[in-house]
Design an enzyme around this catalytic site. Sequence first.
Site, PDB file in Angstrom:
ATOM      1  N   GLU A 135     -34.542  63.779  15.893  1.00 40.33           N
ATOM      2  CA  GLU A 135     -33.561  63.674  16.988  1.00 40.33           C
ATOM      3  C   GLU A 135     -33.452  65.011  17.716  1.00 40.33           C
ATOM      4  OE1 GLU A 135     -29.809  62.027  15.637  1.00 40.33           O
ATOM      5  OE2 GLU A 135     -30.807  60.612  14.305  1.00 40.33           O
ATOM      6  N   HIS A 173     -30.487  68.799  15.795  1.00 40.70           N
ATOM      7  CA  HIS A 173     -29.618  68.976  16.969  1.00 40.70           C
ATOM      8  C   HIS A 173     -29.156  70.436  16.956  1.00 40.70           C
ATOM      9  CE1 HIS A 173     -29.408  64.723  17.869  1.00 40.70           C
ATOM     10  NE2 HIS A 173     -29.070  64.453  16.622  1.00 40.70           N
ATOM     11  N   ASN A 212     -32.541  60.201   6.609  1.00 47.55           N
ATOM     12  CA  ASN A 212     -32.392  60.992   7.838  1.00 47.55           C
ATOM     13  C   ASN A 212     -31.030  61.675   7.868  1.00 47.55           C
ATOM     14  OD1 ASN A 212     -33.424  61.577  10.568  1.00 47.55           O
ATOM     15  ND2 ASN A 212     -31.750  60.287  11.327  1.00 47.55           N
ATOM     16  N   ASP A 221     -32.907  68.024  19.907  1.00 46.29           N
ATOM     17  CA  ASP A 221     -32.416  68.514  21.200  1.00 46.29           C
ATOM     18  C   ASP A 221     -31.836  69.900  20.976  1.00 46.29           C
ATOM     19  OD1 ASP A 221     -29.962  67.754  20.025  1.00 46.29           O
ATOM     20  OD2 ASP A 221     -29.516  66.214  21.514  1.00 46.29           O
TER      21      ASP A 221
HETATM   22  O1  G3I Z   1     -21.605  50.029  23.494  1.00 41.85           O
HETATM   23  C1  G3I Z   1     -20.388  50.521  24.031  1.00 41.85           C
HETATM   24  C2  G3I Z   1     -20.034  49.812  25.273  1.00 41.85           C
HETATM   25  O2  G3I Z   1     -19.812  48.468  24.974  1.00 41.85           O
HETATM   26  C3  G3I Z   1     -18.827  50.490  25.894  1.00 41.85           C
HETATM   27  O3  G3I Z   1     -18.556  49.899  27.128  1.00 41.85           O
HETATM   28  C4  G3I Z   1     -19.068  51.983  26.097  1.00 41.85           C
HETATM   29  C5  G3I Z   1     -17.852  52.715  26.644  1.00 41.85           C
HETATM   30  O4  G3I Z   1     -17.860  54.064  26.285  1.00 41.85           O
HETATM   31  O5  G3I Z   1     -19.375  52.547  24.869  1.00 41.85           O
HETATM   32  C6  G3I Z   1     -20.545  51.995  24.289  1.00 41.85           C
HETATM   33  O6  G3I Z   1     -20.783  52.595  23.085  1.00 41.85           O
HETATM   34  C7  G3I Z   1     -21.260  53.919  23.108  1.00 41.85           C
HETATM   35  C8  G3I Z   1     -22.631  53.952  22.464  1.00 41.85           C
HETATM   36  O7  G3I Z   1     -23.078  55.268  22.323  1.00 41.85           O
HETATM   37  C9  G3I Z   1     -23.657  53.146  23.261  1.00 41.85           C
HETATM   38  O8  G3I Z   1     -23.829  53.704  24.521  1.00 41.85           O
HETATM   39  C10 G3I Z   1     -20.301  54.790  22.323  1.00 41.85           C
HETATM   40  O9  G3I Z   1     -19.074  54.892  23.020  1.00 41.85           O
HETATM   41  C11 G3I Z   1     -20.877  56.155  22.092  1.00 41.85           C
HETATM   42  O10 G3I Z   1     -20.048  56.874  21.185  1.00 41.85           O
HETATM   43  C12 G3I Z   1     -22.255  56.020  21.469  1.00 41.85           C
HETATM   44  O11 G3I Z   1     -22.755  57.335  21.276  1.00 41.85           O
HETATM   45  C13 G3I Z   1     -23.920  57.421  20.476  1.00 41.85           C
HETATM   46  C14 G3I Z   1     -23.625  58.130  19.163  1.00 41.85           C
HETATM   47  O12 G3I Z   1     -24.828  58.248  18.412  1.00 41.85           O
HETATM   48  C15 G3I Z   1     -22.609  57.381  18.329  1.00 41.85           C
HETATM   49  O13 G3I Z   1     -22.473  57.942  17.085  1.00 41.85           O
HETATM   50  C16 G3I Z   1     -24.976  58.197  21.253  1.00 41.85           C
HETATM   51  O14 G3I Z   1     -25.349  57.438  22.412  1.00 41.85           O
HETATM   52  C17 G3I Z   1     -26.188  58.454  20.374  1.00 41.85           C
HETATM   53  O15 G3I Z   1     -27.051  59.358  21.016  1.00 41.85           O
HETATM   54  C18 G3I Z   1     -25.752  59.070  19.058  1.00 41.85           C
HETATM   55  O16 G3I Z   1     -26.883  59.230  18.250  1.00 41.85           O
HETATM   56  C19 G3I Z   1     -26.665  59.830  16.959  1.00 41.85           C
HETATM   57  C20 G3I Z   1     -27.685  59.244  16.015  1.00 41.85           C
HETATM   58  O17 G3I Z   1     -27.609  57.843  16.035  1.00 41.85           O
HETATM   59  C21 G3I Z   1     -27.488  59.788  14.609  1.00 41.85           C
HETATM   60  N1  G3I Z   1     -27.492  61.228  14.595  1.00 41.85           N
HETATM   61  C22 G3I Z   1     -26.578  61.865  15.537  1.00 41.85           C
HETATM   62  C23 G3I Z   1     -26.834  61.360  16.936  1.00 41.85           C
HETATM   63  C24 G3I Z   1     -25.977  62.090  17.957  1.00 41.85           C
HETATM   64  O18 G3I Z   1     -24.627  61.851  17.742  1.00 41.85           O
END
Ligand code: G3I
Length: 352
Positions: free
Chosen positions: A281, A252, A216, A283
């Site tokens: 994914e 994306h 992926n 959007d």
């Molecule tokens: O889990 C922690 C939590 O403990 C903390 O309190 C909070 C405070 O900000 O953060 C939480 O972690 C966050 C996590 O999402 C869970 O909600 C991270 O900060 C945040 O950076 C993370 O973002 C995710 C991102 O991947 C990280 O790389 C997005 O939700 C998610 O949509 C995104 O998904 C990725 C795919 O996995 C791979 N392809 C790209 C896509 C978009 O970036």
Amino acid sequence: MVMSTSISHAPAPRHRRSRARSALVLGMAGLLAAAGVTALSGTAEAASTLGAAAAEKGRYFGAAVAAQHLGESGYAATLNTEFNSSTPENEMKWDAVERTRNSFTFGAADQIVNHAQSRGMKVRGHTLVWHSQLPGWVGGLGAADLRSAMNNHINKVMQHYKGKIHSWDVVNEAFQDGNSGARRSSPFQDKLGDGFIEEAFRTARAADPAAKLCYNDYNTDGINAKSNAVYNLVRDFKARGVPIDCVGFQSHFNSASPVPGDYQANLKRFADLGVDVQITELDIEGSGTAQANNYSNVVKACLAVSRCTGITVWGVTDKYSWRASGTPLLFDGNYTKKPAYHAVLSALGGSG
Ligand code: G3I
């Protein structure tokens, strides 16, 4: 009232049979009209949800799901009504399930899998080997230890969900952006070398032979240096019998990274290698008609490629999107259907 019926086993003459059939049809039509049912001429009634419309085309239509929102009624109702596949947005990633070495925590991911399964939805697994959302201890290991930790992670996670996941993102985002076509630096790449992807796929096949195993990535949606590098990897795997079943195209999109003109051709060239392709994914930032047209084009491209087996949008509602300010999804923050929703449903052959 007692009705007398005479039963004859001999076929009735043709004119009597057709008159009887006409009477039956008229009778049925009368009953349907009396019941207020509108008969559609010729075709079955068009599906009225994304999942049902996609199913009629032999595809799934899924969403990325966050466990923390499942208790919100609008979120759950929209997910349950419209989608027939779920991908945990963060809950199956390495830092969520194995924060400490060989100590596994599946609570949040299980919540999503149970929610999906109890409602007949499929589940995509995301993701086993990725440089991001990787606990610090993994990067601190030496090569031999890292190899064993990677294989242990794949084994334990896949065995926990054995039989419940239709497709796994085994390796995510292993190539660099830009024109080099090179591998991205990561603990796996830097310490194990190019062979880590092959090893991950071989381990994954043994752990759950029924799951489709996917590579992926993003920025691989059109034909470019990065997608060429992935293409060469898949072609090599197929030629050498390394297990791989599908390629995920994250998709994306925004104004700086629009839906490429050769999107369908790119999906098709991968499918022609003998793998399924999935839009994993999706959007698209924007609003109104422009956003709706872009979504429609993506769906049509998938439907035009027979091995494009399904589409997942990266979230249920704009308000919880990883890039909420770009309003990139099909439902707004109040779970109202956007023009993009109607465009997708119509492209899938459904009708609202
Ligand atoms: O889990 C922690 C939590 O403990 C903390 O309190 C909070 C405070 O900000 O953060 C939480 O972690 C966050 C996590 O999402 C869970 O909600 C991270 O900060 C945040 O950076 C993370 O973002 C995710 C991102 O991947 C990280 O790389 C997005 O939700 C998610 O949509 C995104 O998904 C990725 C795919 O996995 C791979 N392809 C790209 C896509 C978009 O970036």
